[in-house]
Design a protein around this motif. Sequence first.
Motif, PDB file in Angstrom:
ATOM      1  N   GLN A   1      53.335   2.536-123.657  1.00 40.75           N
ATOM      2  CA  GLN A   1      52.430   3.005-124.710  1.00 40.75           C
ATOM      3  C   GLN A   1      53.153   3.913-125.705  1.00 40.75           C
ATOM      4  O   GLN A   1      52.553   4.406-126.645  1.00 40.75           O
ATOM      5  N   ASN A   2      54.430   4.136-125.478  1.00 50.61           N
ATOM      6  CA  ASN A   2      55.245   4.912-126.419  1.00 50.61           C
ATOM      7  C   ASN A   2      55.766   4.007-127.532  1.00 50.61           C
ATOM      8  O   ASN A   2      55.887   2.797-127.353  1.00 50.61           O
ATOM      9  N   TYR A   3      56.084   4.643-128.644  1.00 47.43           N
ATOM     10  CA  TYR A   3      56.737   3.925-129.736  1.00 47.43           C
ATOM     11  C   TYR A   3      58.162   4.420-129.810  1.00 47.43           C
ATOM     12  O   TYR A   3      58.417   5.626-129.706  1.00 47.43           O
TER      13      TYR A   3
ATOM     14  N   ILE B   1      49.068   2.961-137.596  1.00 47.19           N
ATOM     15  CA  ILE B   1      49.184   2.783-136.148  1.00 47.19           C
ATOM     16  C   ILE B   1      48.574   1.447-135.733  1.00 47.19           C
ATOM     17  O   ILE B   1      49.145   0.725-134.905  1.00 47.19           O
TER      18      ILE B   1
ATOM     19  N   HIS C   1      54.812   3.475-136.369  1.00 44.52           N
ATOM     20  CA  HIS C   1      54.721   4.929-136.269  1.00 44.52           C
ATOM     21  C   HIS C   1      54.474   5.459-137.676  1.00 44.52           C
ATOM     22  O   HIS C   1      55.109   5.001-138.631  1.00 44.52           O
TER      23      HIS C   1
ATOM     24  N   GLY D   1      50.853  -1.333-136.070  1.00 43.88           N
ATOM     25  CA  GLY D   1      52.014  -1.371-135.191  1.00 43.88           C
ATOM     26  C   GLY D   1      53.177  -0.524-135.647  1.00 43.88           C
ATOM     27  O   GLY D   1      54.309  -0.722-135.183  1.00 43.88           O
TER      28      GLY D   1
ATOM     29  N   LEU E   1      61.630  -0.532-130.400  1.00 42.01           N
ATOM     30  CA  LEU E   1      60.443  -1.373-130.574  1.00 42.01           C
ATOM     31  C   LEU E   1      60.187  -1.724-132.033  1.00 42.01           C
ATOM     32  O   LEU E   1      59.724  -2.827-132.332  1.00 42.01           O
TER      33      LEU E   1
ATOM     34  N   ALA F   1      45.002   1.186-130.756  1.00 39.15           N
ATOM     35  CA  ALA F   1      45.921   2.011-129.978  1.00 39.15           C
ATOM     36  C   ALA F   1      45.333   2.308-128.602  1.00 39.15           C
ATOM     37  O   ALA F   1      44.122   2.155-128.388  1.00 39.15           O
TER      38      ALA F   1
ATOM     39  N   PHE G   1      60.922   3.132-137.591  1.00 36.76           N
ATOM     40  CA  PHE G   1      60.461   4.518-137.623  1.00 36.76           C
ATOM     41  C   PHE G   1      60.559   5.015-139.061  1.00 36.76           C
ATOM     42  O   PHE G   1      61.651   5.347-139.531  1.00 36.76           O
TER      43      PHE G   1
END
Length: 545
Positions: free
Chosen positions: A110-112, A456, A461, A459, A116, A516, A119
């Motif tokens: 569940q982290n970005y 978010i 950050h 998809g 992935l 999310a 940023f």
Amino acid sequence: MSINQSGWRPTSPEANTGNVPASITGNKALMLEEALIFEIGDGETTGVDFDTFGSPANAGAQGTKDSDHGPGFLRSQENKLGGLLRTAPIGLPGLSEPETVRHYTRLSRQNYGIDLGFFPLGSCTMKHNPRLNEKMARLPGFSDVHPLQPVDTVQGALEVIHQLAHWLVTLTGMTSVAMSPKAGAHGELCGILAIRAALEAKGEGARKIILVPESAHGTNPATAAFAGYSVEDIPATAEGRVDTAALKARLGPDVAGVMITNPNTCGLFERDMREISDAVHAAGGFVYCDGANFNAIVGRVRPGDLGIDAMHINLHKTFSTPHGGGGPGSGPVVFSEALTPYAPLPFVENQDGQFVLVEEETAGEHHAGSFGRMVAFHGQMGMFTRALTYILSHGADGLRQVSEDAVLNANYILRSLDDTLDAPFGPSGPCMHEALFSDSGLAAGFSTIDIAKGLIDEGFHPMTMYFPLVVHGAMLVEPTETESKAALDQFIAALRSVAERAKAGDPSLKTAPHFAPRARLDETLAARKPVLVWKDPAPLAQAAE
């Protein structure tokens, strides 16, 4: 829906509609719902079966034997913990190994992260860390080096530090470098302490004012205040750069120096930097440059040629070592000839083919007036190894291309979105490494936070919000040089879509994110009243009251 030139196909909105029932587990296919570890485990149980221990106080007492306490009883004469044996519950939930592994693995999904996706954080330079860097940092002799080893056993490590220092001095056009500061703000303090030592050596310790432009990083005034100086702001012009006339007007015998960020936090290059430096020097002060944005000009501009006296370099920004999360940082500080005698100890020197760590001032030589140490030892070996690997793998021409590509990507984002989002300094010309937008033009009641939350759902950050403070509702985007055009096109399309929804007053954006793992939080309440200790929730009836 057609494919755009980058080959990226936007998802049709219809793909997320329909009367699909919610799963009873809360899971959404491979996106697994996960409760808090205290909600999964039980403090009264453990994931491994042990027989009940007897009382340590009675262990081995006269008239007792092992069988009286069961096979799992730990006798006091077998206790290797001394007086450290636990006498009260530990207060942690007991989970089996599979439960524990699954819990943290599910949370990690569940982290970005940079592995992935893109940023877009401005003023943070969250770029890809090449795996080659990691491989080199883990080589024996680097990963396991100890600061108290004999010097003749760490010659390779010291040579890495010495070679990296050479590159940093060469790239900046400065005279020397202190490698020991642990991060950017630590480097700022290093530079200011060297300035203070130089002024005191000249009998000008009464200079107690540091000038800090509005477009500087927020740590700059904090650092100056921490070092004992009073801070005065210098305003910015309408185009987002230092008001040179205002700065010159404030210079005087009480000014120790100026802390200026270049390129600045608005993503713009300070074109009057040389003029500013000359004016400060003429007034008897020194120039500190916040080099956090050096990645935008490396290989293109040497700060030493602009009259800079001290500048820190965030290795994690310019030379790709890992960034954030509270891990080890590194903020070497380069110095001009005027400040080199006052730089901190220790430093590495090549003496007749032998690398040594110079830890004491030497009269008549450089560092003769050193203000002392910043840290007990020298610095972060892992960060040095990663940075030097990055530099050597790129070479001089590659490092120049890094900055050129970073600036190109930022301007691509700026010009692709300035017809949808307000770009307050867009008319000032090209930006440097980051594109700055504001929330001007959104529908009533909508602001930067809504666009960030909408991203978010797409998809991504969110970009840096509400910084720099000189722009209302600021949105600062830094793409770095590591992102492809296809990745930028996808981000641009997503940000454009969310911005258009905000301009149209789409009510669903006010409750985003919807996809999310958690819905929108009250971030102000969470920051002011964080819940840091687990407590059993109140019974429903009591909670309802």
